[in-house]
Write an enzyme that holds these catalytic residues in place. Structure first.
Site, PDB file in Angstrom:
ATOM      1  N   PRO A 240     -66.690 -58.705 -25.859  1.00  0.00           N
ATOM      2  CA  PRO A 240     -67.020 -59.449 -27.006  1.00  0.00           C
ATOM      3  C   PRO A 240     -67.854 -59.721 -26.666  1.00  0.00           C
ATOM      4  CG  PRO A 240     -64.801 -60.633 -26.733  1.00  0.00           C
ATOM      5  CD  PRO A 240     -64.734 -59.719 -25.561  1.00  0.00           C
ATOM      6  N   GLU A 241     -69.588 -59.794 -27.520  1.00  0.00           N
ATOM      7  CA  GLU A 241     -70.489 -59.224 -27.243  1.00  0.00           C
ATOM      8  C   GLU A 241     -71.108 -60.754 -27.826  1.00  0.00           C
ATOM      9  OE1 GLU A 241     -72.482 -55.197 -28.143  1.00  0.00           O
ATOM     10  OE2 GLU A 241     -70.882 -54.434 -27.858  1.00  0.00           O
TER      11      GLU A 241
ATOM     12  N   LYS B  24     -72.273 -63.355 -22.536  1.00  0.00           N
ATOM     13  CA  LYS B  24     -71.374 -62.557 -22.863  1.00  0.00           C
ATOM     14  C   LYS B  24     -70.543 -64.212 -22.376  1.00  0.00           C
ATOM     15  CE  LYS B  24     -72.177 -58.475 -23.130  1.00  0.00           C
ATOM     16  NZ  LYS B  24     -71.727 -56.758 -22.287  1.00  0.00           N
TER      17      LYS B  24
ATOM     18  N   ASN C  71     -72.886 -52.768 -25.838  1.00  0.00           N
ATOM     19  CA  ASN C  71     -71.995 -51.394 -26.345  1.00  0.00           C
ATOM     20  C   ASN C  71     -72.348 -51.088 -27.406  1.00  0.00           C
ATOM     21  OD1 ASN C  71     -72.206 -49.214 -24.666  1.00  0.00           O
ATOM     22  ND2 ASN C  71     -70.356 -47.959 -25.515  1.00  0.00           N
TER      23      ASN C  71
ATOM     24  N   ARG D  54     -70.983 -46.022 -19.269  1.00  0.00           N
ATOM     25  CA  ARG D  54     -70.623 -46.144 -21.225  1.00  0.00           C
ATOM     26  C   ARG D  54     -71.106 -45.027 -21.841  1.00  0.00           C
ATOM     27  NH1 ARG D  54     -69.707 -52.673 -21.965  1.00  0.00           N
ATOM     28  NH2 ARG D  54     -68.626 -50.840 -23.704  1.00  0.00           N
TER      29      ARG D  54
END
Ligand SMILES: [Zn+2]
Length: 337
Positions: A2-3, A50, A236, A315
């Site tokens: 989760p961002e 986060k 991301n 990433r």
């Protein structure tokens, strides 16, 4: 994982419980001393990047709205906080599945993220013995979530055909009769929220000057954006989307980009994250422009590559070579006679 906007939404779910006393502690977590939370009062709830931070203090300690008897930082969030009351109710009743950004991950993105989760494992922080308040830090893995006044139910049968509900990591029953349930998260004791609001893209105290200085470093812009020291809460999905919106190639060197481009990238970072949070609070999904896409909104073929600093996490990036040309290529074309 989760961002920022997801974790902020989790924080808004916990906010109505601030001021209430824990009546019962349950869950599968083996973190030390969680049973000690019984009879303590939830004193504060903060999202920082986060991470979600919850502070617990003695139940006898007077709790007043907006007052903080401990040295714990109090972050005022006038715009976002205004959404809290409206958002909390509907969120409490929501029956959504996994977080939207998680469910839409490709298998490749999944495996990359899962590997990072393992690599990221943080050793236990020391117990907060010195402060009046004890802080718990929650770090949400790929499928981490929080429910208020409801348990998560199995939405499909497992391989053996059993319908097994997810096992909560932690359940906090409050004296009001309400309860909070935490799934798939790492829980650690800590001294106080460790992340500076100056680097939190969703905080009103986000420091643009500091962020701009970081972006101007002679390094690939997509590495700097994921550096939580400068862009706490930026993950991301946000990285890919804002690079597309600002028409910047992920591997562009920050030091070679025009200041106006970096300003635009920063504007998109803040705007995109804030919009995402508001969408979450309204129970709406997010429509991606480039993340996981094969074509950009203009119909161009999208490229995909795994990038990261030599000694850091790699990433996946998605970009459109036509909408987001590499800065060096532009430079070469300009210099050609
Ligand atoms: Zn394009």
């Amino acid at each position: 994982m989760p961002e920022g906007p997801s974790v902020k939404r989790f924080q808004l779910l916990t906010a109505p419980f601030v001021g209430q006393v824990v009546a019962k502690v349950g869950g599968s977590s083996r973190q030390r001393n969680l049973k000690d939370l019984k009879a303590m009062r939830l004193q504060d709830s903060q999202a920082s990047g986060k991470n979600l931070f919850l502070a617990f203090g003695a139940a006898l300690e007077a709790w007043t709205m907006g007052g903080s008897p401990s040295p714990g930082p109090v972050e005022e969030e006038p715009t976002i906080q205004g959404e809290a009351d409206r958002g909390a109710c509907s969120l409490t009743l929501s029956q959504e599945g996994q977080e939207d950004e998680v469910s839409q991950l490709s298998p490749k993105e999944h495996s990359v993220q899962r590997k990072q989760e393992t690599e990221c494992s943080v050793p236990d922080a020391a117990d907060a013995a010195g402060g009046i308040w004890k802080w718990l830090r929650f770090h949400f893995g790929l499928f981490g979530s929080i429910r208020a006044n409801e348990f998560s139910r199995a939405n499909k049968a497992n391989k053996r055909g059993d319908w097994k509900d997810p096992v909560p990591r932690l359940v906090l029953n409050f004296d009001s009769g309400g309860f909070l349930v935490f799934y798939n998260c790492r829980i650690h004791w800590c001294t106080s929220p460790a992340v500076e609001p100056a680097s939190d893209i969703l905080s009103p105290k986000f420091h643009r000057g500091q962020a701009l200085a970081a972006l101007r470093q002679p390094t690939s812009i997509c590495y700097t954006l994921l550096d939580q020291r400068y862009f706490s809460g930026l993950g991301n999905i946000i990285k890919n989307e804002i690079l597309y919106l600002a028409r910047i190639h992920p591997l562009s060197q920050g030091s070679l980009l025009a200041l106006s481009d970096l300003e635009s990238l920063l504007d998109h970072a803040v705007q995109f994250s804030t919009d995402w949070l508001h969408k979450k609070l309204a129970g709406k999904g997010l429509h991606y422009q480039i993340y996981l896409k094969e074509k950009c909104p203009l119909g161009h073929e999208v490229m995909q590559g795994t990038f990261g600093p030599r000694d850091g996490f790699k990433r996946l990036s998605w970009w459109c070579p036509q909408c987001q040309p590499l800065q060096e290529l532009l430079e070469q074309r300009r210099l050609q006679p």
